[in-house]
Design an enzyme around this catalytic site. Structure first.
Site, short mmCIF file in Angstrom:
data_model
loop_
_atom_site.label_atom_id
_atom_site.label_comp_id
_atom_site.label_asym_id
_atom_site.label_seq_id
_atom_site.Cartn_x
_atom_site.Cartn_y
_atom_site.Cartn_z
N LYS A 1 97.53 59.38 -2.22
CA LYS A 1 96.24 58.82 -1.78
C LYS A 1 96.41 57.96 -0.52
CE LYS A 1 92.18 57.05 -1.48
NZ LYS A 1 91.04 57.82 -0.97
N LEU B 1 89.17 49.25 -9.30
CA LEU B 1 89.22 47.90 -8.72
C LEU B 1 89.82 47.97 -7.31
CD1 LEU B 1 90.43 46.18 -12.01
CD2 LEU B 1 88.16 46.02 -10.99
N PRO B 2 89.76 46.88 -6.55
CA PRO B 2 90.23 46.95 -5.16
C PRO B 2 91.70 47.34 -5.02
CG PRO B 2 88.87 45.00 -5.47
CD PRO B 2 89.09 45.60 -6.83
P1 NDP Z 1 84.03 47.58 -4.09
O1 NDP Z 1 84.53 46.46 -3.26
O2 NDP Z 1 82.68 48.14 -3.84
O3 NDP Z 1 84.11 47.18 -5.64
C1 NDP Z 1 85.22 46.50 -6.15
C2 NDP Z 1 85.05 46.30 -7.65
O4 NDP Z 1 86.16 45.53 -8.12
C3 NDP Z 1 83.79 45.49 -8.01
O5 NDP Z 1 83.35 45.92 -9.27
C4 NDP Z 1 84.35 44.07 -8.09
O6 NDP Z 1 83.58 43.22 -8.91
C5 NDP Z 1 85.69 44.32 -8.72
N1 NDP Z 1 86.63 43.22 -8.48
C6 NDP Z 1 87.02 42.72 -7.28
N2 NDP Z 1 87.92 41.74 -7.46
C7 NDP Z 1 88.08 41.60 -8.79
C8 NDP Z 1 88.88 40.75 -9.60
N3 NDP Z 1 89.70 39.85 -9.09
N4 NDP Z 1 88.79 40.90 -10.95
C9 NDP Z 1 87.97 41.82 -11.50
N5 NDP Z 1 87.19 42.65 -10.79
C10 NDP Z 1 87.25 42.55 -9.45
O7 NDP Z 1 85.16 48.70 -3.96
P2 NDP Z 1 85.01 50.28 -3.98
O8 NDP Z 1 84.29 50.70 -5.20
O9 NDP Z 1 84.58 50.76 -2.64
O10 NDP Z 1 86.56 50.69 -4.11
C11 NDP Z 1 87.28 50.59 -5.33
C12 NDP Z 1 88.61 51.32 -5.14
O11 NDP Z 1 88.35 52.68 -4.77
C13 NDP Z 1 89.48 50.72 -4.01
O12 NDP Z 1 90.82 50.79 -4.37
C14 NDP Z 1 89.19 51.65 -2.82
O13 NDP Z 1 90.27 51.67 -1.90
C15 NDP Z 1 88.97 52.98 -3.53
N6 NDP Z 1 88.13 53.97 -2.85
C16 NDP Z 1 86.94 53.63 -2.27
C17 NDP Z 1 86.18 54.60 -1.62
C18 NDP Z 1 84.88 54.27 -0.93
O14 NDP Z 1 84.39 55.12 -0.14
N7 NDP Z 1 84.26 53.12 -1.16
C19 NDP Z 1 86.60 56.01 -1.56
C20 NDP Z 1 87.83 56.27 -2.28
C21 NDP Z 1 88.56 55.28 -2.88
P3 NDP Z 1 82.34 42.36 -8.33
O15 NDP Z 1 81.14 43.25 -8.50
O16 NDP Z 1 82.32 41.15 -9.17
O17 NDP Z 1 82.64 42.06 -6.88
#
Ligand code: NDP
Length: 289
Positions: free
Chosen positions: A166, A63-64
């Site tokens: 991280k 999650l974020p």
């Molecule tokens: P995304 O923004 O693509 O996805 C976020 C996910 O969290 C979605 O499934 C979203 O659901 C869900 N979400 C958001 N808010 C809520 C909420 N209030 N309740 C429940 N679910 C929620 O993020 P990423 O996949 O890019 O990143 C996820 C984590 O990984 C973060 O902490 C990021 O810092 C880390 N990360 C990301 C990298 C990247 O290159 N992208 C690399 C390494 C780490 P919905 O589909 O409904 O929006």
């Protein structure tokens, strides 16, 4: 093994796909249509409601921030079963994850923080580096599962230490991206072709992932994909700055990097990609790439 995967975003969607080849995977996503697409493409099972995830032997959150993770913990708490392992792959806050781990431990649930690095391409290809904080026996349990997502799995220390390293390593990356963009822009203004500036940088001591991969794609090829939200990167650097504050550490570079990224986020908005900070570097100089 029965695994529940919560959060099918840019990273979670492909990570859950790899796990589904070897385990029985239940998926849950806030926007249900993504979970349904995952099920139809990869044969996973959509949880009819979030509480169903509590029946799994292993729960994975991607999650974020730690805030969303804690909201999910609160909702699942009444249904959690002793012996479950909770793997939080979110890039979270170590202070929050230690409290979360304690709350879960009171229910007999083990917790490891297991953030990842390697970007979406690493999640797609199962080549992530995964840094894990937790008790040694919980690390071993987590490793058996997460080896399907990564090629380098490192036990960093107790709960919270994965999240700590991280955000520190992402801060190094942020400062490097910003500095490299500044110097490439200056090279351009001095009449040096960007490709030549990059060739020299990459053959010398200024070389980094920013100069080898992240910036050439944007500055030379003109491609600005959204792969990692600036909002997430800013969150990581802010956590790192708060850890420094907590330690009474003198970290002026980190403080400046945090200021620059937060200002860039205000300017570019929460749907911007992290490398778009290079646009702010140009804008601050009345220039463009
Ligand atoms: P995304 O923004 O693509 O996805 C976020 C996910 O969290 C979605 O499934 C979203 O659901 C869900 N979400 C958001 N808010 C809520 C909420 N209030 N309740 C429940 N679910 C929620 O993020 P990423 O996949 O890019 O990143 C996820 C984590 O990984 C973060 O902490 C990021 O810092 C880390 N990360 C990301 C990298 C990247 O290159 N992208 C690399 C390494 C780490 P919905 O589909 O409904 O929006």
């Amino acid at each position: 093994m029965k695994i529940a995967f919560i959060g099918l975003g840019a990273m979670g969607f492909p990570m859950a796909r790899h796990l589904s080849k070897h385990h029985h995977l239940t998926v849950w996503n806030r926007t249900r249509s993504k979970a349904e697409r995952h099920a139809s493409e990869h044969g996973t099972t959509v949880a009819s409601e979030l509480a169903e995830c509590a029946a799994a032997e292993v729960i994975i959150t991607m999650l974020p921030t730690s805030r969303e993770v804690d909201e999910i913990v609160d909702k699942l708490m009444p249904d959690l079963r002793a012996g479950t392992l909770w793997i939080d792959a979110t890039s979270g806050d170590p202070n929050v994850s230690r409290l979360t781990a304690k709350r879960l431990a009171d229910r007999g649930v083990a917790f490891v923080d297991a953030p990842v690095t390697g970007a979406v391409v690493g999640a797609e290809n199962a080549t992530l580096t995964i840094m894990i904080g937790g008790a040694p026996e919980d690390f071993e349990r987590a490793r058996e599962i997460l080896r399907l997502n990564g090629k380098t799995l490192i036990h960093v220390g107790p709960v919270g230490s994965g999240h700590a390293i991280k955000v520190l390593t992402n801060s190094i990356m942020g400062a490097t991206v910003w500095m490299t963009a500044e110097c490439l822009l200056l090279a351009k203004q001095l009449g040096i072709d960007i490709k030549t500036a990059l060739a020299v940088t990459n053959a010398g001591s200024g070389r980094s992932n920013a100069s080898e991969n992240l910036l050439p794609m944007r500055l030379v090829d003109g491609k600005w994909p959204l792969v990692f939200k600036l909002a997430h990167h800013d969150k990581d650097i802010r956590i790192a700055a708060s850890l420094a504050h907590q330690q009474h550490a003198s970290t002026p570079m980190l403080a400046l990097t945090q200021q620059l990224f937060t200002a860039a986020l205000h300017e570019l908005g929460d749907q911007a990609d992290y490398i778009e900070v290079a646009k702010i570097v140009a804008r601050m100089n009345g220039a463009s790439w």
